[in-house]
Design an enzyme around this catalytic site. Sequence first.
Site, mmCIF file in Angstrom:
data_model
loop_
_atom_site.group_PDB
_atom_site.id
_atom_site.type_symbol
_atom_site.label_atom_id
_atom_site.label_comp_id
_atom_site.label_asym_id
_atom_site.label_seq_id
_atom_site.Cartn_x
_atom_site.Cartn_y
_atom_site.Cartn_z
ATOM 1 N N GLU A 1 15.739 -11.662 -9.688
ATOM 2 C CA GLU A 1 15.277 -12.890 -10.327
ATOM 3 C C GLU A 1 14.032 -12.583 -11.170
ATOM 4 O O GLU A 1 13.234 -11.712 -10.834
ATOM 5 C CB GLU A 1 14.953 -13.947 -9.268
ATOM 6 C CG GLU A 1 16.187 -14.507 -8.566
ATOM 7 C CD GLU A 1 17.237 -15.040 -9.530
ATOM 8 O OE1 GLU A 1 16.947 -15.979 -10.265
ATOM 9 O OE2 GLU A 1 18.359 -14.500 -9.551
ATOM 10 N N ARG B 1 14.786 -33.154 -16.094
ATOM 11 C CA ARG B 1 14.520 -33.008 -17.529
ATOM 12 C C ARG B 1 15.538 -33.750 -18.392
ATOM 13 O O ARG B 1 15.372 -33.850 -19.604
ATOM 14 C CB ARG B 1 14.440 -31.530 -17.907
ATOM 15 C CG ARG B 1 13.178 -30.874 -17.340
ATOM 16 C CD ARG B 1 13.218 -29.371 -17.454
ATOM 17 N NE ARG B 1 13.182 -28.945 -18.837
ATOM 18 C CZ ARG B 1 13.675 -27.778 -19.265
ATOM 19 N NH1 ARG B 1 14.245 -26.951 -18.416
ATOM 20 N NH2 ARG B 1 13.592 -27.441 -20.535
ATOM 21 N N ASN C 1 22.585 -12.672 -15.047
ATOM 22 C CA ASN C 1 23.466 -13.390 -14.125
ATOM 23 C C ASN C 1 23.803 -14.768 -14.691
ATOM 24 O O ASN C 1 22.919 -15.578 -14.936
ATOM 25 C CB ASN C 1 22.769 -13.531 -12.766
ATOM 26 C CG ASN C 1 23.591 -14.352 -11.775
ATOM 27 O OD1 ASN C 1 24.803 -14.471 -11.920
ATOM 28 N ND2 ASN C 1 22.917 -14.898 -10.777
ATOM 29 N N GLY D 1 18.315 -14.243 -13.841
ATOM 30 C CA GLY D 1 18.375 -13.094 -12.950
ATOM 31 C C GLY D 1 18.977 -11.924 -13.719
ATOM 32 O O GLY D 1 19.913 -12.110 -14.489
HETATM 33 C C1 UD1 Z 1 20.154 -19.115 -11.090
HETATM 34 C C2 UD1 Z 1 20.308 -17.680 -10.570
HETATM 35 C C3 UD1 Z 1 19.988 -16.712 -11.700
HETATM 36 C C4 UD1 Z 1 20.880 -16.980 -12.899
HETATM 37 C C5 UD1 Z 1 20.788 -18.436 -13.324
HETATM 38 C C6 UD1 Z 1 21.855 -18.720 -14.334
HETATM 39 C C7 UD1 Z 1 19.747 -17.662 -8.197
HETATM 40 C C8 UD1 Z 1 18.746 -17.368 -7.190
HETATM 41 N N1 UD1 Z 1 19.417 -17.462 -9.467
HETATM 42 O O1 UD1 Z 1 18.790 -19.265 -11.407
HETATM 43 O O2 UD1 Z 1 20.165 -15.373 -11.278
HETATM 44 O O3 UD1 Z 1 20.528 -16.134 -13.961
HETATM 45 O O4 UD1 Z 1 21.015 -19.319 -12.208
HETATM 46 O O5 UD1 Z 1 21.705 -20.006 -14.858
HETATM 47 O O6 UD1 Z 1 20.859 -18.032 -7.848
HETATM 48 N N2 UD1 Z 1 21.238 -25.578 -6.822
HETATM 49 C C9 UD1 Z 1 21.500 -26.334 -5.719
HETATM 50 N N3 UD1 Z 1 20.648 -26.332 -4.673
HETATM 51 C C10 UD1 Z 1 19.527 -25.560 -4.657
HETATM 52 C C11 UD1 Z 1 19.243 -24.780 -5.783
HETATM 53 C C12 UD1 Z 1 20.116 -24.804 -6.845
HETATM 54 O O7 UD1 Z 1 22.511 -27.037 -5.703
HETATM 55 O O8 UD1 Z 1 18.825 -25.590 -3.638
HETATM 56 C C13 UD1 Z 1 22.160 -25.582 -7.950
HETATM 57 C C14 UD1 Z 1 21.586 -26.277 -9.180
HETATM 58 O O9 UD1 Z 1 21.998 -27.616 -9.228
HETATM 59 C C15 UD1 Z 1 22.208 -25.500 -10.316
HETATM 60 C C16 UD1 Z 1 22.431 -24.112 -9.737
HETATM 61 O O10 UD1 Z 1 22.408 -24.256 -8.336
HETATM 62 O O11 UD1 Z 1 23.460 -26.033 -10.684
HETATM 63 C C17 UD1 Z 1 21.401 -23.100 -10.190
HETATM 64 O O12 UD1 Z 1 20.121 -23.492 -9.755
HETATM 65 P P1 UD1 Z 1 18.830 -23.230 -10.634
HETATM 66 O O13 UD1 Z 1 17.656 -23.692 -9.887
HETATM 67 O O14 UD1 Z 1 19.044 -23.758 -11.995
HETATM 68 O O15 UD1 Z 1 18.820 -21.629 -10.659
HETATM 69 P P2 UD1 Z 1 18.077 -20.699 -11.670
HETATM 70 O O16 UD1 Z 1 16.687 -20.534 -11.251
HETATM 71 O O17 UD1 Z 1 18.341 -21.122 -13.046
#
Ligand code: UD1
Length: 453
Positions: A157, A17, A172, A143
């Site tokens: 979540e 995005r 969270n 979350g």
């Molecule tokens: C996550 C949290 C949620 C929280 C929110 C805060 C989980 C399951 N959920 O959700 O509780 O309220 O962040 O912003 O943790 N990332 C990776 N690899 C992956 C997935 C994610 O590196 O496979 C990194 C992303 O780059 C990012 C972060 O982890 O920096 C969060 O990932 P994102 O997919 O944005 O999580 P949310 O669904 O927003």
Amino acid sequence: MTRSCLSIVLAAGEGTRMKSSRSKVLHEVAGLPMVGHAVLAAGSAGSQAVALVVGRDAGSVEAAVKRHAANVSVHLQTERLGTGHAVLAAREAIEAGHDDLLILFGDTPLIAAETLARARAEVVDGAAVCVVGFRTPDPTGYGRLLTRDGELLAIREEKDASEEERGVDFCNGGVMALNGRLALALLEKIGNANAKREYYLTDIVEIARGEGHRVRAIEADASELLGVNTRVELAAVEALWQARRRRELMLAGVTMIAPETVFLAFDTQIGEDVVVEPNVVFGPGVAVASGVVIHGFSHLEGAKVASGASVGPFARLRPGTRLGEGAKIGNFCETKNAEIEPGAKVNHLTYIGDARVGARANIGAGTITCNYDGANKHHTDIGADVFVGSNSSLVAPIAIGDGAYIGSGSVLTDDVPADALAIGRGRQVTKEGRGREIRERVAAARKAKADAK
Ligand code: UD1
Ligand code: CA
């Protein structure tokens, strides 16, 4: 004994995005890639090692981080299977054995070191997990932290939450502290039986509780936990960062007449009793000592300014500028790789590049150091107490000795010894009456043209 601490920074988000060819975490806030902010905060909270989890741009993300942390390891997460999976990509770093782990997101640059330290303190105090939460009137997408009597029971979540759980406004923020000795075993128990078929890091809360460990949640200001997904959010985070730093500097003794128009870099240092007028921009690498005045519309980058100096208005100090005590750079002047010694004055419309200007020297309006021949940069050395007359061109390499005097409009290509007078210009020719002759001739020509119409 100090406890060892590893920070795991998750930066494998694709960030589509942002509409960018670069990884999201490389986009800058206050002149520093977002991921760098997370790493600096972790370092200030006492973390000695950083494990970066990246999905692409591994090399450039690593380079951006290595500038601000000594001990960095990079771990590739090839498939994006969730935050729990991402943390385990750094398994090797976790296995090295640390007392505490901090988990941060690379796209959440406003997290404060004090908040990380507070989360760590809970772990030091015996919790297996401490989650940093925040409250918001619009918790959609986050979350939810389900608590009872101050204990954190679970993180739910959005997609897996019941109607009632969705009503919870304690969210969270993504930042966690973990007991480094327990973490790996807990992380390995995370499964993907949920709405998104992802390995949720957040499941670690219930897993730890199930094994009888203590789990805590602490609250931080929502602004610290803002994540960036679009350039609109990037600008909002930038604005918050700027407001926070301006406030800190003003409380530390810096006067800003219109603080909302002053832009600071992540590493800008400004001393007491400095006045910063409106519309001043600081790029990276600027340190300003006490008692300096920076007049409006000036732009500084990679410059050290000693006490009592004065800059601008409309001055541009480029990298490598060193301004000595009480020195002055006036309007429409540019300096680069320039040592301006104490008390020297460069007041108007001048370019000083690859040069030294000696103490108390006075550089007249429109003086240019001709430092570039199209291939190489050359040095200009101007001694103490030199006077350079207006509109002079100093063709480098050139040295002007202490106390020399340069006539206005000179183009100098040879060195000038100390205390000499140098004039390098065509001699003036004055012809009596010729001015009137020319004027009459022009008038006649104009009349002939008008009559012909
Ligand atoms: C996550 C949290 C949620 C929280 C929110 C805060 C989980 C399951 N959920 O959700 O509780 O309220 O962040 O912003 O943790 N990332 C990776 N690899 C992956 C997935 C994610 O590196 O496979 C990194 C992303 O780059 C990012 C972060 O982890 O920096 C969060 O990932 P994102 O997919 O944005 O999580 P949310 O669904 O927003
Ligand atoms: Ca997110």
